[in-house]
Design a protein around this motif. Structure first.
Motif, mmCIF file in Angstrom:
data_model
loop_
_atom_site.group_PDB
_atom_site.id
_atom_site.type_symbol
_atom_site.label_atom_id
_atom_site.label_comp_id
_atom_site.label_asym_id
_atom_site.label_seq_id
_atom_site.Cartn_x
_atom_site.Cartn_y
_atom_site.Cartn_z
ATOM 1 N N ALA A 139 41.015 39.109 53.064
ATOM 2 C CA ALA A 139 41.763 40.306 53.452
ATOM 3 C C ALA A 139 43.067 40.498 52.698
ATOM 4 C CB ALA A 139 42.026 40.279 54.958
ATOM 5 N N ARG A 140 43.725 39.407 52.342
ATOM 6 C CA ARG A 140 45.014 39.516 51.649
ATOM 7 C C ARG A 140 44.896 39.323 50.141
ATOM 8 N NH1 ARG A 140 49.842 41.040 54.444
ATOM 9 N NH2 ARG A 140 49.381 40.816 56.652
ATOM 10 N N ALA A 141 43.679 39.077 49.665
ATOM 11 C CA ALA A 141 43.495 38.729 48.256
ATOM 12 C C ALA A 141 43.974 39.818 47.305
ATOM 13 C CB ALA A 141 42.032 38.401 47.981
ATOM 14 N N HIS A 161 37.503 48.031 47.652
ATOM 15 C CA HIS A 161 36.842 48.377 46.387
ATOM 16 C C HIS A 161 36.447 47.133 45.600
ATOM 17 C CE1 HIS A 161 35.940 50.720 42.790
ATOM 18 N NE2 HIS A 161 36.672 49.862 42.100
ATOM 19 N N TYR A 162 37.381 46.196 45.467
ATOM 20 C CA TYR A 162 37.087 44.984 44.711
ATOM 21 C C TYR A 162 36.054 44.112 45.425
ATOM 22 C CZ TYR A 162 41.135 46.026 41.720
ATOM 23 O OH TYR A 162 42.018 46.612 40.845
ATOM 24 N N ALA A 163 36.052 44.132 46.758
ATOM 25 C CA ALA A 163 35.057 43.356 47.505
ATOM 26 C C ALA A 163 33.652 43.882 47.217
ATOM 27 C CB ALA A 163 35.355 43.422 48.999
ATOM 28 N N LEU A 164 33.497 45.185 47.208
ATOM 29 C CA LEU A 164 32.184 45.772 46.909
ATOM 30 C C LEU A 164 31.769 45.465 45.474
ATOM 31 C CD1 LEU A 164 32.593 49.239 48.677
ATOM 32 C CD2 LEU A 164 31.122 47.341 49.396
ATOM 33 N N ARG A 165 32.721 45.550 44.545
ATOM 34 C CA ARG A 165 32.420 45.212 43.146
ATOM 35 C C ARG A 165 32.031 43.746 43.006
ATOM 36 N NH1 ARG A 165 33.628 48.162 38.657
ATOM 37 N NH2 ARG A 165 33.780 46.175 37.558
ATOM 38 N N ALA A 175 35.806 45.854 56.744
ATOM 39 C CA ALA A 175 36.745 45.113 57.595
ATOM 40 C C ALA A 175 38.013 44.748 56.827
ATOM 41 C CB ALA A 175 36.082 43.848 58.139
ATOM 42 N N ILE A 176 37.887 44.455 55.534
ATOM 43 C CA ILE A 176 39.058 44.186 54.697
ATOM 44 C C ILE A 176 39.960 45.413 54.655
ATOM 45 C CG2 ILE A 176 39.807 43.803 52.312
ATOM 46 C CD1 ILE A 176 37.326 42.013 51.970
ATOM 47 N N PHE A 177 39.358 46.589 54.446
ATOM 48 C CA PHE A 177 40.132 47.830 54.424
ATOM 49 C C PHE A 177 40.782 48.100 55.778
ATOM 50 C CE2 PHE A 177 39.838 52.526 55.259
ATOM 51 C CZ PHE A 177 40.989 52.865 54.572
#
Length: 320
Positions: A139-141, A161-165, A175-177
């Motif tokens: 979450a904070r990455a 966005h980066y998690a999906l990529r 959940a990150i967003f």
């Protein structure tokens, strides 16, 4: 959009469509919008050369966009998980450690919160806890990415966005967003069980930890944004119908802090949230007597129940 609004103070020009689909540059929902190759600016001075002003500002904006593209390309060369170790070098608070340590505390707090949470909006399941746990580790990455370091308002947006990529599950990315929501008054609120749980846990950790090291707001200053954190916690709990025991959650969080959390500090943090709840309900237009009646009945530790009770009392007062 963020570059134009936040950095250059320009007004971006957009073409709006219908009420379905699309999202704003900050991740907000609403009517579909298409960003057009134009912007509006205000030039100071009694006499200016429009052509010179336009050319100069276009050159500045072009350079900003080139910087943003460079930062984005650099970020995309790594997976989101590869930024996590870098959080050790991003300070949260000198006594409370780095963002990596905060992220770890939030992850450990999730099971204690989910064990007691019930909501009127969704059923909280074991799979939701698993999703929240995966998201909490990332979450904070995005705080360590180049784009978010340059444009902090994109925290959460770029994380998703980066998690999906990086191939993360859509539920984890969402959940990150949502863990960053709400970012301000009137902003979007978490809608998924995992996102709501993570958002609440993060804010409880901030309030308890920062209150214990003297970070409580004063009448004239709130350097750590605890009023905003409390408001986000309350709005999330109320909007989801989350049956959250704030005092119990604060106690669980206090066990994970790297500093001693005294009973006095814990009580202060809990009372602070209760006062913010009172103000929130009054700001929503509920009568003061209804709000204080609801909070005085011992419901101040349960924001969703307090809000429902205040609304019922307000309706009863209107009928009497």
């Amino acid at each position: 959009v963020t570059v134009m609004r936040k950095h250059q103070r320009y007004f971006p020009v957009e073409e709006t469509g219908g009420s379905e689909g699309g999202s704003g540059g900050d991740g907000s929902e609403g009517s579909s919008r298409k960003l057009l190759p134009a912007f509006v600016l205000v030039a100071n001075g009694n006499s200016v050369d429009p052509a010179t002003v336009v050319a100069g500002n276009e050159a500045v904006l072009r350079a900003r966009f080139e910087d943003a593209r460079f930062f984005y390309s650099a970020d995309c060369a790594k997976k989101l998980s590869e930024f996590v170790p870098e959080l050790e070098n991003v300070a949260f608070h000198r006594e409370l450690g780095s963002l990596l340590e905060k992220q770890s505390r939030v992850g450990k707090l999730l099971p204690a919160l989910s064990d007691k949470i019930k909501t009127s909006t969704f059923a909280f399941s074991e799979s939701d806890l698993a999703t929240a746990a995966k998201a909490s580790a990332l979450a904070r990455a995005d705080a360590a990415t180049s784009v978010v370091r340059e444009m902090t308002s994109l925290a959460g947006v770029m994380g998703r966005h980066y998690a999906l990529r990086s191939g993360e599950e859509p539920a984890v990315a969402e959940a990150i967003f949502e863990s960053a929501l709400p970012r301000s008054s009137g902003d979007l609120l978490p809608k998924t069980p995992a996102g709501a749980l993570l958002a609440v846990a993060d804010r409880i950790d901030s309030i308890v930890g920062l209150w214990s090291v003297g970070g409580a707001p004063t009448a004239s200053a709130d350097p750590y944004g605890l009023r905003r954190a409390a408001l986000g916690l309350l709005e999330t709990a109320i909007s989801t119908g989350m049956r959250l025991d704030v005092a119990r959650a604060a106690r669980e969080s206090s066990k994970l802090q790297p500093v001693e959390v005294t009973d006095e500090s814990l009580a202060g943090a809990t009372q602070f949230v209760a006062r913010r709840l009172e103000q929130l309900l009054i700001d929503r237009g509920l009568p003061v007597e209804a709000v204080r009646g609801a909070l005085g009945s011992g419901r101040s530790n349960d924001p969703a129940l307090a809000a429902k009770t205040a609304e019922e009392l307000a309706a009863a007062l209107e009928e009497s």
